[in-house]
Structure formats: structure tokens, C-alpha cells
Design an enzyme around this catalytic site. Structure first.
Site, short mmCIF file in Angstrom:
data_model
loop_
_atom_site.label_atom_id
_atom_site.label_comp_id
_atom_site.label_asym_id
_atom_site.label_seq_id
_atom_site.Cartn_x
_atom_site.Cartn_y
_atom_site.Cartn_z
N SER A 12 47.05 43.73 40.18
CA SER A 12 47.23 42.32 40.48
C SER A 12 45.96 41.51 40.24
O SER A 12 45.90 40.32 40.56
CB SER A 12 47.70 42.12 41.93
OG SER A 12 46.68 42.44 42.84
N SER A 13 44.95 42.12 39.64
CA SER A 13 43.68 41.45 39.34
C SER A 13 43.56 41.16 37.85
O SER A 13 43.40 42.09 37.05
CB SER A 13 42.51 42.33 39.78
OG SER A 13 41.30 41.92 39.18
#
Length: 200
Positions: A12-13
Site C-alpha cells: 500500500s506504499s
């Protein structure tokens, strides 16, 4: 043989994604290999005090602009996903399972496919079915991926990996440890490469 770089990342980065497009090539230039370590950022929240993007609208506005600017600067294909951020537990488990069962190269191939699916093709990688389909796309069997990312052994592996990462001081994505020296963030990759050159 020279020690490996430990590369910690959360799907999710976006910065983790940017790092994933560069880390292997950088290491290979200096005769190093990379150990890829997926994790879900939620696991670090009890031990860190950073303000989330959702809690700080001004920070979110800035950081989304920076994602786009950084991708353009480094010539990396990217668009902000329509669902962002999301739960990355299944993705992390699947990669760890694939690496355990079929080796490091297969785990990395799946991780790269997941990153591309999320940040280029805007697929929902929080959906287990998407992860299964991506596993099939890199040569894995659907039923094996499904069982592998849901079995208790894999879940325990992920928990143990997070505990080890925490003990090493990991707190965000991307996070690289090279010969004991920590580098947090894609914007530290120039410094990381300088360190690699110095020890080549």
C-alpha cells in the site's frame, strides 16, 4: 559472498512500489542480492506515532502530488489507485508463501506483479481473488495460492517476519538495511547506492 540487502515494503506504499522497480538492478550493479520482505503497514501502528494520510488532509494532498511528481521524475509508470490505501495482508502472505515453496525468484515475480496490478492497472489487490489471479499469471496454481495465503503456517511466518523487522528498527516502506545501516524511503536510494559503491 557479499551480504544481501534486506528490502522491506508494504504494497500500500507507492514509495515501496517505486523502490521495487529499482532495488534489484541497483544491487546487481554492485554484486549484491536482495531479500524481499513484504509486510502490512498496519502491523507497525502500535509501535509508531506517525500521522496517517486520512487523519491529515493537508498531508494527503501534498503526498499524492509527490507520488505523481516522483514517478514522473524517475520515469516510472504510475497512477494513484482508485481504492487507496487498502488491506495488503493477502498480498503479503501470498508472496511469503510463494517464496517459501518455490524460491526467492518466484516470490519476487509475484510481488512485482502485485505492485504493477495496483499502481499501473488499478486492480484491487485487497481482494484475495485478485491475488490468486496474479499468482496464476506468474505460473502458480490457483488452488495452491488460495491455500498457501490462508494457512496457519503462512500467517505465523508473516507475524514472525514483522516481529523480526520491528526488532531491526523497521517502521515504514520502503526500508532497506545494508550491512546493518538502515535507509528509509525511496528518496534515500542515492545514499544507498553511494554506500554500495563505497563497499564494492
Amino acid at each position: 559472498m557479499a551480504s544481501a540487502l534486506d528490502f522491506y515494503f508494504d504494497f500500500s506504499s507507492p514509495y515501496g512500489y517505486f523502490a521495487s522497480t529499482r532495488i534489484n538492478e541497483m544491487a546487481q550493479k554492485h554484486n549484491r542480492r536482495v531479500d524481499w520482505h513484504p509486510f502490512s503497514g498496519e502491523a507497525f501502528k502500535p509501535s509508531t506515532s506517525g500521522t496517517s494520510l486520512v487523519q491529515n488532509p493537508a498531508k494527503r494532498t501534498y503526498i499524492e502530488r509527490d507520488y505523481i511528481r516522483s514517478a514522473k521524475f524517475h520515469n516510472i509508470e504510475f497512477k494513484i489507485p482508485s481504492v487507496f490505501p487498502l488491506d495488503t495482508r493477502y498480498a503479503s502472505r501470498a508472496v511469503m508463501w510463494a517464496e517459501s515453496k518455490y524460491g526467492e525468484d518466484k516470490g519476487i515475480a509475484l510481488a512485482q506483479a502485485i505492485f504493477k496490478a495496483y499502481y499501473v492497472e488499478d486492480k484491487n489487490i485487497g481482494d484475495p481473488k485478485t491475488i490468486i489471479d496474479l499468482g496464476v499469471s506468474v505460473g502458480l496454481k490457483a488452488e495452491e495460492v488460495s491455500e498457501g495465503m490462508n494457512n496457519s503456517f503462512t500467517k505465523e511466518q508473516v507475524r514472525a517476519e514483522i516481529d523480526l523487522a520491528t526488532a531491526k528498527g523497521v517502521f515504514g516502506s520502503p526500508f532497506v538495511i545494508f550491512d546493518g545501516e538502515p535507509f528509509w524511503g525511496f528518496d534515500r536510494f542515492d545514499q544507498l547506492e553511494a554506500a554500495l559503491k563505497a563497499k564494492a
